[in-house]
Motif scaffolding. Sequence first.
Motif, mmCIF file in Angstrom:
data_model
loop_
_atom_site.group_PDB
_atom_site.id
_atom_site.type_symbol
_atom_site.label_atom_id
_atom_site.label_comp_id
_atom_site.label_asym_id
_atom_site.label_seq_id
_atom_site.Cartn_x
_atom_site.Cartn_y
_atom_site.Cartn_z
ATOM 1 N N GLU A 1 56.142 40.697 5.697
ATOM 2 C CA GLU A 1 54.809 40.235 5.898
ATOM 3 C C GLU A 1 55.137 38.594 6.264
ATOM 4 O OE1 GLU A 1 51.133 39.151 3.006
ATOM 5 O OE2 GLU A 1 52.753 40.054 2.179
ATOM 6 N N GLU A 2 56.085 37.858 6.105
ATOM 7 C CA GLU A 2 56.338 36.746 6.395
ATOM 8 C C GLU A 2 56.661 36.592 7.768
ATOM 9 O OE1 GLU A 2 59.614 33.117 5.771
ATOM 10 O OE2 GLU A 2 59.930 34.929 4.460
ATOM 11 N N ALA A 3 57.203 37.784 8.412
ATOM 12 C CA ALA A 3 57.842 37.884 9.659
ATOM 13 C C ALA A 3 56.478 37.771 10.502
ATOM 14 C CB ALA A 3 58.667 39.042 10.068
ATOM 15 N N VAL A 4 55.603 38.783 9.959
ATOM 16 C CA VAL A 4 54.414 38.986 10.802
ATOM 17 C C VAL A 4 53.371 37.674 10.936
ATOM 18 C CG1 VAL A 4 51.995 40.210 10.404
ATOM 19 C CG2 VAL A 4 54.173 41.368 10.219
ATOM 20 N N GLU A 5 53.638 36.841 10.065
ATOM 21 C CA GLU A 5 52.574 35.424 9.780
ATOM 22 C C GLU A 5 53.494 34.654 10.953
ATOM 23 O OE1 GLU A 5 51.196 31.966 7.195
ATOM 24 O OE2 GLU A 5 52.249 33.841 6.021
ATOM 25 N N ILE A 6 54.705 34.471 10.886
ATOM 26 C CA ILE A 6 55.262 33.590 11.838
ATOM 27 C C ILE A 6 55.339 34.150 13.377
ATOM 28 C CG2 ILE A 6 57.605 33.086 12.535
ATOM 29 C CD1 ILE A 6 58.562 33.059 9.602
ATOM 30 N N SER A 7 55.228 35.327 13.372
ATOM 31 C CA SER A 7 55.122 36.081 14.902
ATOM 32 C C SER A 7 53.572 35.759 15.300
ATOM 33 C CB SER A 7 55.304 37.702 14.724
ATOM 34 O OG SER A 7 56.762 37.798 14.440
ATOM 35 N N TRP A 8 52.984 35.904 14.429
ATOM 36 C CA TRP A 8 51.403 35.902 14.819
ATOM 37 C C TRP A 8 51.007 34.378 15.316
ATOM 38 C CZ3 TRP A 8 47.351 39.300 14.989
ATOM 39 C CH2 TRP A 8 46.130 38.987 15.255
ATOM 40 N N HIS A 9 51.667 33.285 14.618
ATOM 41 C CA HIS A 9 51.616 31.859 14.956
ATOM 42 C C HIS A 9 52.280 31.778 16.395
ATOM 43 C CE1 HIS A 9 49.519 30.588 11.354
ATOM 44 N NE2 HIS A 9 50.138 31.186 10.791
ATOM 45 N N LYS A 10 53.365 32.316 16.420
ATOM 46 C CA LYS A 10 54.258 32.145 17.688
ATOM 47 C C LYS A 10 53.342 32.695 18.905
ATOM 48 C CE LYS A 10 58.912 31.566 16.131
ATOM 49 N NZ LYS A 10 60.297 31.929 16.246
ATOM 50 N N LEU A 11 52.814 33.862 18.967
ATOM 51 C CA LEU A 11 52.006 34.399 19.596
ATOM 52 C C LEU A 11 50.672 33.790 20.392
ATOM 53 C CD1 LEU A 11 51.518 36.934 21.506
ATOM 54 C CD2 LEU A 11 50.191 37.966 19.476
ATOM 55 N N HIS A 12 50.133 33.025 19.274
ATOM 56 C CA HIS A 12 48.829 32.289 19.441
ATOM 57 C C HIS A 12 49.479 31.083 20.059
ATOM 58 C CE1 HIS A 12 45.269 29.941 17.620
ATOM 59 N NE2 HIS A 12 45.022 30.399 18.814
ATOM 60 N N ALA A 13 50.661 30.379 19.919
ATOM 61 C CA ALA A 13 50.997 29.258 20.331
ATOM 62 C C ALA A 13 51.553 29.709 22.177
ATOM 63 C CB ALA A 13 52.308 28.635 19.943
ATOM 64 N N CYS A 14 51.861 30.912 22.279
ATOM 65 C CA CYS A 14 52.350 31.215 23.534
ATOM 66 C C CYS A 14 51.163 31.324 24.351
ATOM 67 C CB CYS A 14 53.108 32.326 23.440
ATOM 68 S SG CYS A 14 53.687 33.163 24.974
ATOM 69 N N TRP A 15 50.058 31.884 23.815
ATOM 70 C CA TRP A 15 48.851 32.053 24.719
ATOM 71 C C TRP A 15 48.395 30.532 24.986
ATOM 72 C CZ3 TRP A 15 46.697 35.676 27.632
ATOM 73 C CH2 TRP A 15 47.228 37.085 27.598
ATOM 74 N N ILE A 16 48.226 29.782 24.057
ATOM 75 C CA ILE A 16 47.866 28.326 24.326
ATOM 76 C C ILE A 16 48.618 27.767 25.408
ATOM 77 C CG2 ILE A 16 47.503 26.116 23.167
ATOM 78 C CD1 ILE A 16 46.648 27.778 20.667
ATOM 79 N N ASN A 17 49.857 28.003 25.258
ATOM 80 C CA ASN A 17 50.775 27.363 26.488
ATOM 81 C C ASN A 17 50.183 27.849 27.766
ATOM 82 O OD1 ASN A 17 51.996 25.424 24.701
ATOM 83 N ND2 ASN A 17 53.576 26.842 24.216
ATOM 84 N N LEU A 18 50.265 29.156 27.856
ATOM 85 C CA LEU A 18 49.914 29.853 28.996
ATOM 86 C C LEU A 18 48.527 29.103 29.423
ATOM 87 C CD1 LEU A 18 50.502 31.880 31.073
ATOM 88 C CD2 LEU A 18 48.990 33.450 29.785
ATOM 89 N N LEU A 19 47.547 29.055 28.677
ATOM 90 C CA LEU A 19 46.389 28.371 29.225
ATOM 91 C C LEU A 19 46.477 27.030 29.515
ATOM 92 C CD1 LEU A 19 43.654 29.757 26.419
ATOM 93 C CD2 LEU A 19 43.907 30.410 28.936
#
Length: 110
Positions: free
Chosen positions: A15-33
């Motif tokens: 569960e902790e890994a999912v939350e961390i991954s979610w935030h990293k994925l969000h940051a990756c997409w924001i950086n792409l934009l």
Amino acid sequence: MLTLYAWANEYPEFEEAVEISWHKLHACWINLLRENITNPAFRQTTALQVMATRFPATWGQQPRNTLEHFEARNASNNDGQQNEEDPRTLTDEELAARLEVYRLRRESEK
């Protein structure tokens, strides 16, 4: 999603890994934009549609499969009653005791 929920219920570290991954994925997409916002070949509309679909809580109108949805999976049982195991209702001492259990489990798995 049901498999993810089952794993998270059985393995708190997942569960902790999912939350961390979610935030990293969000940051990756924001950086792409951010990196491509002035690139004329970049399909900004498509990227924004992806953001609205993938992260509706912050980019869209209709939340679906959000981190909040994932975290709330145990907020109530089938009768709509609040689960006693909801970590948001635990005291600092109870949380510290749970963290110690997880730490000891990790050490024993090494």
